[in-house]
Design an enzyme around this catalytic site. Sequence first.
Site, PDB file in Angstrom:
ATOM      1  N   GLY A  13       0.823  -1.211   0.000  1.00 21.51           N
ATOM      2  CA  GLY A  13       0.000   0.000   0.000  1.00 21.51           C
ATOM      3  C   GLY A  13       0.851   1.252   0.000  1.00 21.51           C
ATOM      4  N   GLY A  14       0.210   2.395   0.136  1.00 19.67           N
ATOM      5  CA  GLY A  14       0.923   3.667   0.075  1.00 19.67           C
ATOM      6  C   GLY A  14       1.953   3.822   1.178  1.00 19.67           C
ATOM      7  N   GLY A  91      -4.673  -3.037   6.612  1.00 20.24           N
ATOM      8  CA  GLY A  91      -5.884  -2.389   7.109  1.00 20.24           C
ATOM      9  C   GLY A  91      -6.856  -2.075   5.985  1.00 20.24           C
ATOM     10  N   ILE A  92      -8.130  -1.991   6.352  1.00 20.17           N
ATOM     11  CA  ILE A  92      -9.188  -1.642   5.406  1.00 20.17           C
ATOM     12  C   ILE A  92     -10.155  -0.681   6.083  1.00 20.17           C
ATOM     13  CG2 ILE A  92      -9.074  -3.854   4.168  1.00 20.17           C
ATOM     14  CD1 ILE A  92     -11.617  -4.683   5.740  1.00 20.17           C
ATOM     15  N   GLY A 150     -18.615   8.106  11.305  1.00 22.65           N
ATOM     16  CA  GLY A 150     -18.740   7.052  10.307  1.00 22.65           C
ATOM     17  C   GLY A 150     -17.684   5.978  10.399  1.00 22.65           C
ATOM     18  N   GLN A 151     -16.888   5.997  11.492  1.00 26.16           N
ATOM     19  CA  GLN A 151     -15.806   5.016  11.605  1.00 26.16           C
ATOM     20  C   GLN A 151     -15.742   4.392  12.993  1.00 26.16           C
ATOM     21  OE1 GLN A 151     -12.065   6.798  10.246  1.00 26.16           O
ATOM     22  NE2 GLN A 151     -12.406   5.860   8.245  1.00 26.16           N
ATOM     23  N   TYR A 154     -13.527   1.256  12.533  1.00 26.60           N
ATOM     24  CA  TYR A 154     -12.122   1.586  12.302  1.00 26.60           C
ATOM     25  C   TYR A 154     -11.487   2.189  13.558  1.00 26.60           C
ATOM     26  CZ  TYR A 154      -8.059   3.536   9.804  1.00 26.60           C
ATOM     27  OH  TYR A 154      -6.788   3.850   9.378  1.00 26.60           O
ATOM     28  N   GLY A 185      -1.838  10.665  11.065  1.00 23.48           N
ATOM     29  CA  GLY A 185      -3.060  11.367  10.681  1.00 23.48           C
ATOM     30  C   GLY A 185      -3.434  10.898   9.280  1.00 23.48           C
ATOM     31  N   VAL A 187      -3.236  10.364   5.502  1.00 19.00           N
ATOM     32  CA  VAL A 187      -2.111  10.281   4.572  1.00 19.00           C
ATOM     33  C   VAL A 187      -2.662  10.141   3.154  1.00 19.00           C
ATOM     34  CG1 VAL A 187      -0.005   9.011   3.977  1.00 19.00           C
ATOM     35  CG2 VAL A 187      -0.740   9.176   6.371  1.00 19.00           C
TER      36      VAL A 187
END
Length: 215
Positions: A13-14, A91-92, A150-151, A154, A185, A187
């Site tokens: 991933g990034g 992670g998702i 909304g998380q 997460y 934070g 990214v």
Amino acid sequence: MTNRVALVTGGNGGIGTEVCRSLGAMGCTVVTTCIDAQKEDIASWQQQLESEGHHVGWVECDVSNFESCASMAEKVRAEYGPVDILVNLAGITRDGFAHKMEKDAWDAVINVNLNSAFNVTRQVIEGMRERGFGRIVNISSVNGQTGQFGQTNYSAAKAGLHGFSMALAKEGARKGITANTVSPGYVDTSMTAAMPQEVRDQIIAQVPAGRMARP
């Protein structure tokens, strides 16, 4: 760090790509996990890093599944050696307000973002204890400390990951094992790029630098 084996979950991933580059530059033998090599085009990703002078191996693994992690860890040991450094990064997101969230969305995020840390760590920590050396870094999120609309899934997973790190650090300290959490934070990655633009704009407006972090 030379010749240390570093395992990075979700390393393509990034943020993960930069972690792999950094560990490789330190002299580590770096291995990442992916859930579907063909779908994720892991070969192209690997070739890009090769062109930069970084060799990163990979093993398919569903980090949310304990047995899959056990099989993955055995393959890594057989091909690369025992794992000295573990970065739990996979992670998702499955965002939605709590009063509308489907159980599948809750379970998926908890399993991939939190349970995976145990699933993978459990496979390597005994060897770390026996050798008297280990470095475990768990990638959490600022939302694990502040929460986010909304998380709930997460935020709960990322908060749990920090608690996991603190307890693990106490258990491993006398055996030469450190455990730490990094809580970025927002990214600028493909994950945040998938957010609606108005949500991205609201987030960026709250960042003093006026932009998201870079991997």
